[in-house]
Design a protein around this motif. Structure first.
Motif, PDB file in Angstrom:
ATOM      1  N   HIS A  79      45.338  53.229  28.759  1.00 24.83           N
ATOM      2  CA  HIS A  79      44.586  52.077  28.093  1.00 24.83           C
ATOM      3  C   HIS A  79      45.246  50.805  28.927  1.00 24.83           C
ATOM      4  CE1 HIS A  79      43.241  49.070  25.403  1.00 24.83           C
ATOM      5  NE2 HIS A  79      42.191  49.883  25.135  1.00 24.83           N
ATOM      6  N   THR A  80      46.456  50.397  28.905  1.00 20.75           N
ATOM      7  CA  THR A  80      47.085  49.422  29.457  1.00 20.75           C
ATOM      8  C   THR A  80      46.641  49.316  30.967  1.00 20.75           C
ATOM      9  OG1 THR A  80      48.779  49.554  28.067  1.00 20.75           O
ATOM     10  CG2 THR A  80      49.203  48.171  30.087  1.00 20.75           C
ATOM     11  N   SER A  81      46.584  50.442  31.783  1.00 21.38           N
ATOM     12  CA  SER A  81      46.279  50.564  33.235  1.00 21.38           C
ATOM     13  C   SER A  81      44.538  50.123  33.392  1.00 21.38           C
ATOM     14  CB  SER A  81      46.320  51.983  33.820  1.00 21.38           C
ATOM     15  OG  SER A  81      45.384  52.605  33.218  1.00 21.38           O
ATOM     16  N   TRP A  82      43.888  50.121  32.331  1.00 20.41           N
ATOM     17  CA  TRP A  82      42.433  49.760  32.395  1.00 20.41           C
ATOM     18  C   TRP A  82      42.414  48.561  32.093  1.00 20.41           C
ATOM     19  CZ3 TRP A  82      38.570  51.503  35.152  1.00 20.41           C
ATOM     20  CH2 TRP A  82      38.746  52.829  35.375  1.00 20.41           C
ATOM     21  N   GLU A  83      43.229  47.785  31.189  1.00 19.04           N
ATOM     22  CA  GLU A  83      43.266  46.307  31.104  1.00 19.04           C
ATOM     23  C   GLU A  83      43.619  45.712  31.998  1.00 19.04           C
ATOM     24  OE1 GLU A  83      44.218  46.154  26.239  1.00 19.04           O
ATOM     25  OE2 GLU A  83      45.898  46.402  27.453  1.00 19.04           O
ATOM     26  N   MET A  84      44.705  46.122  32.811  1.00 15.72           N
ATOM     27  CA  MET A  84      45.224  45.497  34.059  1.00 15.72           C
ATOM     28  C   MET A  84      44.232  45.485  35.013  1.00 15.72           C
ATOM     29  SD  MET A  84      49.157  46.950  34.667  1.00 15.72           S
ATOM     30  CE  MET A  84      50.692  46.583  33.414  1.00 15.72           C
ATOM     31  N   PHE A  85      43.481  46.523  35.269  1.00 17.30           N
ATOM     32  CA  PHE A  85      42.520  46.833  36.331  1.00 17.30           C
ATOM     33  C   PHE A  85      41.443  45.585  35.932  1.00 17.30           C
ATOM     34  CE2 PHE A  85      38.189  48.208  37.083  1.00 17.30           C
ATOM     35  CZ  PHE A  85      38.158  48.226  38.543  1.00 17.30           C
ATOM     36  N   ASN A  86      40.890  45.586  34.698  1.00 16.98           N
ATOM     37  CA  ASN A  86      39.794  44.800  34.525  1.00 16.98           C
ATOM     38  C   ASN A  86      39.890  43.554  34.756  1.00 16.98           C
ATOM     39  OD1 ASN A  86      37.688  46.848  33.596  1.00 16.98           O
ATOM     40  ND2 ASN A  86      38.838  47.271  31.612  1.00 16.98           N
ATOM     41  N   ARG A  87      41.157  42.979  34.419  1.00 11.98           N
ATOM     42  CA  ARG A  87      41.466  41.705  34.556  1.00 11.98           C
ATOM     43  C   ARG A  87      41.548  41.101  36.031  1.00 11.98           C
ATOM     44  NH1 ARG A  87      42.087  43.658  29.830  1.00 11.98           N
ATOM     45  NH2 ARG A  87      42.228  42.667  27.956  1.00 11.98           N
ATOM     46  N   SER A  88      42.417  42.191  36.671  1.00 11.58           N
ATOM     47  CA  SER A  88      42.435  41.826  38.164  1.00 11.58           C
ATOM     48  C   SER A  88      40.968  41.795  38.900  1.00 11.58           C
ATOM     49  CB  SER A  88      43.248  43.205  38.790  1.00 11.58           C
ATOM     50  OG  SER A  88      43.407  43.039  39.963  1.00 11.58           O
ATOM     51  N   PHE A  89      40.302  42.837  38.485  1.00 12.21           N
ATOM     52  CA  PHE A  89      38.921  42.913  39.155  1.00 12.21           C
ATOM     53  C   PHE A  89      38.025  41.730  39.086  1.00 12.21           C
ATOM     54  CE2 PHE A  89      34.451  44.462  39.453  1.00 12.21           C
ATOM     55  CZ  PHE A  89      34.647  44.922  40.715  1.00 12.21           C
ATOM     56  N   HIS A  90      38.018  41.082  37.675  1.00 12.04           N
ATOM     57  CA  HIS A  90      37.310  40.250  37.301  1.00 12.04           C
ATOM     58  C   HIS A  90      37.865  38.961  38.088  1.00 12.04           C
ATOM     59  CE1 HIS A  90      34.471  37.834  35.089  1.00 12.04           C
ATOM     60  NE2 HIS A  90      35.499  36.830  34.692  1.00 12.04           N
ATOM     61  N   GLU A  91      39.264  38.665  38.139  1.00  7.72           N
ATOM     62  CA  GLU A  91      39.736  37.596  38.809  1.00  7.72           C
ATOM     63  C   GLU A  91      39.307  37.431  40.225  1.00  7.72           C
ATOM     64  OE1 GLU A  91      44.280  36.061  40.736  1.00  7.72           O
ATOM     65  OE2 GLU A  91      44.038  37.569  38.879  1.00  7.72           O
ATOM     66  N   TRP A  92      39.057  38.733  40.959  1.00  4.17           N
ATOM     67  CA  TRP A  92      38.605  38.673  42.319  1.00  4.17           C
ATOM     68  C   TRP A  92      37.116  38.421  42.147  1.00  4.17           C
ATOM     69  CZ3 TRP A  92      40.633  39.492  46.952  1.00  4.17           C
ATOM     70  CH2 TRP A  92      41.906  39.456  47.309  1.00  4.17           C
TER      71      TRP A  92
END
Length: 345
Positions: free
Chosen positions: A82-95
Motif C-alpha cells: 500500500h505504501t509503495s503505491w502511495e509513493m508511486f502515485n505521488r511521484s507519477f503525478h508530480e511528473w
C-alpha cells in the motif's frame, strides 16, 4: 500543459491539427497504412496451442526507486504494498504536471553551473535529471504513450454493449474508463483505487477540457465528450473488499496484472471475473516488453518503480488469461501497451 492527440466532432472534418492549452486537436484523416502506425491488432489463431516455451516469461524490472530503497534501509523490512503505491502515485503525478520546458531550461543551467565549478557529483545528478526530463517529454508529450487515445480507442472498440456498467480496478485518474464511456455513450462508471490520492488529486484534477471522441447516438455522427459528461462513482477501497456481485458489463484494468508475481496472477484475473455479468467483457492492458520500454523503466526508476513490475508481450499476457479460464476475443499492442478484450470461458 498536457499535449495529447485526439479528434473532434464535426460532421465535415477539416484536414488540420493544432495545439490548445491542454491538448492537441487532430482532425486529419489517416489511411490504413498510416493508422497502423498507431495500433497493431494481431492474431494468435489458437491460444490452446501456445506454450510458455513458445513465448518465454515476462521481463522483470529490477531497478527500484531510491525512495523505496531508502525506506527499506531505514525500516529494515520490505516496503508495504500500500505504501509503495502511495509513493508511486505521488511521484507519477508530480511528473505528470511538470512544466517540462521550464524545468529542462533549469536543469541545463544546473549542468553548466556545476561543470564550471568542477562539481562532478552535482553535474552528474543534473545530467541525470536532464535526461529523465527529455525521456518523459518524449514518451508523454511527444509520443503520447501514457494515454494514447487513438490506439486505445482501437483496442477498446467493437464491444456488443449498450449503456454498459463499467468497473475500473486500480483506476488512478480514470482515463481509460472515460474513454470507454465515450465509445459507449450512456455508460455508468465505477472507479476503484485504494489510494485516496488517486480520487482526491489525480481524478479530481483531471482536466475538464480534455476531449474524448465517441459516437453521437442522436445524429449517427461523432461527438466530443468531457469528464463532466460521464456518470462516475469513485470508491477508495482494496479490490478484495468490494461487495459487488456479477453486475458489470465491462471490468477494466490498466497496468495491474504485471505488478503481481506468477503466484498471484490467477487471483488478479479472478478479480475481473467475479464482478462480470454473464457474457460480460474483461478489458486489460499491460506495458509492452520492448527495448524502449525497458530503457524507460530503467532510466525513470525513481519515478516509476516503487513496487514489483514486469513488462510483457501480448502473447505472454494472453497466455496468463487463457490458462485461467478466459477466452480472448481481441488482442494487440499500441505504442507502449498491450491490450486484450476477453470473456469468461
Amino acid at each position: 500543459m498536457i499535449e495529447v492527440e485526439t479528434s473532434l466532432n464535426n460532421e465535415s472534418v477539416q484536414e488540420e491539427t493544432y495545439l490548445t492549452a491542454s491538448h492537441r486537436v487532430d482532425k486529419r484523416q489517416f489511411s490504413e497504412k498510416e493508422y497502423n502506425k498507431f495500433v497493431k491488432l494481431k492474431g494468435v489463431r489458437d491460444w490452446s496451442t501456445l506454450t510458455w516455451k513458445d513465448v518465454g516469461k515476462p521481463y522483470e524490472v529490477t531497478s527500484f526507486a531510491k525512495e523505496k530503497k531508502d525506506w527499506e534501509r531505514v525500516n529494515g523490512k520490505s516496503l508495504p504494498v500500500h505504501t509503495s503505491w502511495e509513493m508511486f502515485n505521488r511521484s507519477f503525478h508530480e511528473w505528470f504536471v511538470k512544466d517540462v520546458p521550464a524545468e529542462t531550461k533549469e536543469s541545463r543551467n544546473r549542468i553548466v553551473r556545476n561543470a564550471l565549478k568542477l562539481n562532478i557529483k552535482e553535474s552528474a545528478e543534473a545530467l541525470g535529471d536532464h535526461l529523465r526530463l527529455h525521456l518523459w517529454n518524449y514518451v508523454h508529450r511527444i509520443q503520447d504513450g501514457v494515454w494514447d487515445p487513438r490506439g486505445k480507442r482501437a483496442l477498446f472498440s467493437g464491444l456488443d454493449v449498450v449503456k454498459p456498467k463499467i468497473l475500473f480496478l486500480g483506476a488512478a485518474e480514470g482515463y481509460e474508463a472515460m474513454q470507454l464511456s465515450a465509445l459507449y455513450p450512456g455508460s455508468e462508471i465505477v472507479m476503484v483505487d485504494y489510494d485516496s490520492f488517486c480520487r482526491d488529486i489525480r481524478y479530481r484534477e483531471f482536466p475538464e477540457t480534455y476531449p474524448f471522441l465517441g459516437p453521437n447516438p442522436s445524429t449517427g455522427g461523432l461527438k466530443t465528450y468531457y469528464k463532466g459528461d460521464f456518470k462516475t462513482t469513485y470508491i477508495v477501497s482494496d479490490i478484495r473488499d468490494l461487495s459487488f456481485g456479477r453486475e458489470f458489463d465491462i471490468v477494466l484494468s490498466v497496468g495491474l496484472l504485471e505488478h503481481f508475481p506468477d503466484d498471484y496472477k490467477s487471483e488478479v484475473i479472478e478479480w475481473h471475473r467475479k464482478f462480470l455479468k454473464p457474457n460480460g467483457y474483461m478489458v486489460l492492458t499491460t506495458p509492452r516488453a520492448q527495448l524502449k520500454s525497458k530503457v524507460y523503466y530503467e532510466v525513470m526508476a525513481d519515478v516509476m518503480n516503487h513496487t514489483y513490475r514486469e513488462l510483457m508481450t501480448v502473447e505472454q499476457m494472453g497466455l496468463y488469461l487463457y490458462e485461467n479460464g478466459v477466452d480472448i476475443l481481441q488482442h494487440g499492442y499500441i505504442k507502449v501497451h498491450n491490450g486484450i478484450i476477453a470473456k469468461v470461458r
